[in-house]
Design a protein around this motif. Structure first.
Motif: not given
Lengths: 372, 171
Positions: A90, A304-307, B47-48, B50-52
């Motif tokens: 991502r 920052d990234y989150f999965a 969201y796509l 960063k994931g949040f």
């Protein structure tokens, strides 16, 4: 067990469960303040096998950290691989070929079944039934052999790569998996007869180990623990990733909030995982398993990234903070059992100690993942 | 009304006295690496990418209020963690929240503290499960959570007086 017990704190004594105790399945210590056979208070003590994986992430490059993921949750290592691969993909915008996505799903689901099989065997063993363990490990052995043939390891997998996989699957694996599905369906029926309907098991689990929805929210419980409390929450469904939306499967949810509900959720999940694998094998596209274009050096842009992924135990999340260099600036691993176990301290109050250990088993603990 | 808008609306009451800023996601990404930290406020993230979804930066005094709003909207606590921004001489504490229902909205609350005196109110009265997360953050970063019932090392040895995730930590 249902009527409230009058507790007299001045007559209590401290009982130390663990850190080496067969019922905790790992190095976990629970300091229990007992009032006779009843638990007045419990305090879980963690950290006996803490290895500071998060610091290791800051000292290693992104690909170098991948093998660590197999050492967190040794039973569900493939899903942890998946989570880490997802967050880096991502961040870097790496595309994953479709075939790789399907193989990821197949291996993750096989791994989920093997994880649940270990849980089933060990759990029934905790409750005093030795035989199911042998059957479970026999079935699990089939999965380990299959996965060993493609990943090269039996337990601590490091199979995923950013954007793809280490290795393509071959025809032997496909036919072996199909044979396994057939075998496992039969075995699941056998487990239902051997274990699920067993009156002793039911009396030990039904109406014991209450975890209600409010408690789940306050503690952040996920996975089978939340689904055993009537919460329809599965990351594969609620927050679809990979190719999960293409499969037809059910998320088993039981609203009884007791240990038996959590037991049933896991038993049903195995069946659903078989369905996913079967569909994935049917739909498996041809093509490469690694992307043609992939950055030589993994350097995610700052931010920052989150999965999150659904492991066998619940929602595993990774928060990654990158500063643009080849090491992560900060990598936070949010492990599911950490939150699931936390509610034990509150939920076991007033329980008989034997019931509390049965309850602890129903949370499906894997200690290295809690301690990280 | 989607929960994302609802949450944003509820949380924006906290920032009522702030001038309405232009929340551009690109701006926020830049803010992460620039020496000037981004101001308080809500940013809607892609969201796509960063994931949040919602990224909220606030003052430590606003934290309990914001967490109460989040709790009332039915979020569960995913994790609490810290980030050591040693160049800014600041510690960041990040709270991740997610939802059980199908109305997907991951919300991140973050607050920055001076490195010399990192103190923050504990959210354990609202989310009981924050207890371990706060103890862990205390272990790794030395952040003191006021009002925590039992702030002793959890993952580190019980006599640990070091904080391994600080960037100036030397083993």
């Amino acid at each position: 067990m249902t009527e409230p017990i009058s507790l007299q704190p001045d007559e209590t004594f401290v009982l130390n469960v663990g850190p080496q105790h067969p019922a905790t399945h790992g190095v976990l210590r629970v300091k229990m303040t007992m009032d006779g056979e009843y638990i007045y208070n419990a305090e879980t003590v963690l950290g006996y096998i803490h290895r500071m994986h998060e610091k290791m992430a800051e000292n290693r490059t992104y690909p170098q950290f991948m093998p660590n993921m197999g050492r967190l949750d040794y039973l569900s290592a493939m899903a942890f691989n998946h989570g880490y691969a997802l967050v880096v993909e991502r961040a870097c915008g790496i595309e994953v070929p479709e075939r790789a996505e399907y193989i990821r799903v197949i291996t993750v689901e096989l791994n989920r079944i093997s994880s649940h099989l270990v849980w089933l065997g060990a759990y029934v063993l905790d409750l005093g039934g030795f035989t199911p363990l042998m059957y479970c490990f026999d079935d699990r052995e089939q999965i380990l052999d299959l996965l060993e043939s493609v990943t090269g390891s039996r337990l601590t997998y490091c199979y995923f790569r950013f954007g793809g996989l280490y290795n393509d699957i071959d025809d032997d694996f496909i036919s072996g998996t199909r044979a396994f599905i057939k075998r496992m369906r039969k075995e699941l029926k056998m487990y239902a007869k051997l274990v699920t309907g067993n009156i002793i098991l039911m009396r030990r689990l039904k109406d014991h180990g209450p975890v209600d929805q409010d408690m789940c929210q306050r503690y952040g419980a996920t996975g089978p623990v939340a689904r055993g409390s009537g919460i329809n929450y599965d990351v594969r469904r609620n927050e679809p990733y990979s190719v999960y939306p293409e499969f037809d499967f059910e998320v088993p949810v039981y609203g009884e909030c007791d240990s038996y509900a959590r037991y049933l959720v896991r038993m049903d999940e195995m069946e659903q995982s078989l369905r996913i694998i079967e569909q994935a094998l049917d739909k498996l596209p041809d093509g490469p398993v690694n992307p043609k274009k992939k950055p030589k050096l993994i350097k995610p842009p700052p931010g920052d990234y989150f999965a999150a992924v659904e492991t066998a135990r619940g929602n595993f999340g990774i928060r990654m903070v990158s500063d643009g260099s080849k090491n992560a600036y900060r990598l936070k691993l949010r492990s599911p059992t950490y939150s699931n176990m936390h509610l034990f301290d509150e939920a076991c109050r007033g329980m008989l100690i034997a019931d509390a250990l049965a309850f602890m088993g129903s949370l499906d603990l894997v200690i290295p993942e809690m301690d990280r | 009304m989607k929960i994302q808008e609802k949450t944003k609306e509820a949380l924006s009451t906290l920032f009522a006295d702030l001038p309405p800023s232009e929340p551009e996601p690109d701006d926020a990404e830049e803010g992460e690496k620039k020496p000037v930290p981004r101001g308080n406020g809500i940013i809607e993230q892609d969201y796509l990418l960063k994931g949040f979804h919602l990224d909220v930066q606030l003052e430590s005094e606003q934290l309990l209020e914001a967490v109460q709003i989040i709790f009332d909207l039915g979020y569960y606590l995913e994790s609490i963690t810290g980030v050591d921004w040693i160049k800014d001489d600041q510690l960041e504490v990040v709270y991740d929240f997610s939802r059980y229902d199908f109305d997907l909205c991951r919300t991140v609350l973050r607050t920055r503290l001076p490195r010399s005196a990192p103190q923050l109110p504990s959210i354990t009265p609202i989310y009981t499960g924050a207890s371990w997360h706060e103890r862990e953050t205390h272990d790794f970063f030395g952040i003191i959570f006021d009002g925590h019932p039992h702030l002793v090392p959890l993952l580190l040895p019980e006599d640990a007086d070091f904080h391994p995730l600080l960037k100036d930590f030397k083993a």
